[in-house]
Design an enzyme around this catalytic site. Structure first.
Site, PDB file in Angstrom:
ATOM      1  N   HIS A   7       0.861  -1.301   0.161  1.00  0.00           N
ATOM      2  CA  HIS A   7       0.064   0.058   0.083  1.00  0.00           C
ATOM      3  C   HIS A   7       0.984   1.241  -0.003  1.00  0.00           C
ATOM      4  O   HIS A   7       2.280   1.119   0.304  1.00  0.00           O
ATOM      5  CB  HIS A   7      -0.904   0.003   1.335  1.00  0.00           C
ATOM      6  CG  HIS A   7      -0.371  -0.234   2.572  1.00  0.00           C
ATOM      7  ND1 HIS A   7      -0.031  -1.002   3.272  1.00  0.00           N
ATOM      8  CD2 HIS A   7       0.055   1.064   3.282  1.00  0.00           C
ATOM      9  CE1 HIS A   7       0.603  -0.740   4.359  1.00  0.00           C
ATOM     10  NE2 HIS A   7       0.644   0.607   4.498  1.00  0.00           N
ATOM     11  N   HIS A  80       3.975   7.222   3.457  1.00  0.00           N
ATOM     12  CA  HIS A  80       4.875   6.082   3.183  1.00  0.00           C
ATOM     13  C   HIS A  80       4.652   5.167   2.298  1.00  0.00           C
ATOM     14  O   HIS A  80       3.383   5.475   1.971  1.00  0.00           O
ATOM     15  CB  HIS A  80       4.975   5.139   4.643  1.00  0.00           C
ATOM     16  CG  HIS A  80       3.871   4.955   5.095  1.00  0.00           C
ATOM     17  ND1 HIS A  80       2.706   5.342   5.833  1.00  0.00           N
ATOM     18  CD2 HIS A  80       3.216   3.548   4.999  1.00  0.00           C
ATOM     19  CE1 HIS A  80       1.990   4.667   6.048  1.00  0.00           C
ATOM     20  NE2 HIS A  80       2.090   3.260   5.416  1.00  0.00           N
ATOM     21  N   GLU A 131       7.622   1.335   5.145  1.00  0.00           N
ATOM     22  CA  GLU A 131       6.889   0.327   6.029  1.00  0.00           C
ATOM     23  C   GLU A 131       7.156  -0.897   5.532  1.00  0.00           C
ATOM     24  O   GLU A 131       7.187  -1.194   4.091  1.00  0.00           O
ATOM     25  CB  GLU A 131       5.677   0.678   6.225  1.00  0.00           C
ATOM     26  CG  GLU A 131       4.862  -0.328   7.033  1.00  0.00           C
ATOM     27  CD  GLU A 131       3.345  -0.068   7.227  1.00  0.00           C
ATOM     28  OE1 GLU A 131       2.746   0.662   6.483  1.00  0.00           O
ATOM     29  OE2 GLU A 131       2.892  -0.738   7.990  1.00  0.00           O
TER      30      GLU A 131
HETATM   31 CO    CO Z   1       0.950   1.725   6.043  1.00  0.00          CO
END
Ligand code: CO
Length: 139
Positions: A7, A80, A131
């Site tokens: 994502h 992110h 991440e």
């Molecule tokens: Co995230």
């Protein structure tokens, strides 16, 4: 090695307003119900895409990690990107060995997908906060 892009995280003052904005601008979107993630200090709303997700995040509580980001970017912004890894502990140890800075105390936390995640300092990745999340079961 990093795996699938899972994502893209987008910080916003209000996940519902931002989801409505995306729907208005890009047409129909497959948005999930928002939920609170108190341990991470964020409220999250996922928008499903054919090959991944948008993760809309708004601050939750006094010590939210995105409060400072929104102070600098009041309208919100790209926060992110998240990649899957097969084993978060192995990935963390390998990142540290390569000289990367893992944020926080280095211990994985349970992220918005219910699997352990770590964050890598933006200085290690062209200014982008990364991440890493353990691949969800069934992938
Ligand atoms: Co995230």
């Amino acid at each position: 090695m990093i795996g699938r892009l899972n994502h893209v995280g987008i910080a916003t003052p209000d996940v519902e307003k931002e989801a409505a904005n995306w729907a208005r601008i890009y047409g129909a979107i497959d948005a999930e119900a928002a939920f609170d993630l108190p341990e991470q200090g964020v409220r999250v709303k996922f928008v499903n895409l054919p090959n991944g997700q948008l993760e809309l995040i708004q601050p939750l509580g006094d010590n939210s990690p995105i409060t400072k980001f929104l102070a600098k970017n009041p309208a919100g912004g790209q926060h992110h990107i998240c990649f899957e890894v097969p084993d978060i502990i192995e990935a963390r140890d390998a990142m540290i060995e390569r000289g990367a800075k893992v944020l926080g105390n280095g211990e994985p936390r349970i992220g918005a997908h219910g699997v352990p995640v770590i964050f890598i300092h933006p200085a290690n990745s062209g200014g982008v906060l990364v991440e890493l999340m353990q691949e969800p079961e069934g992938h």
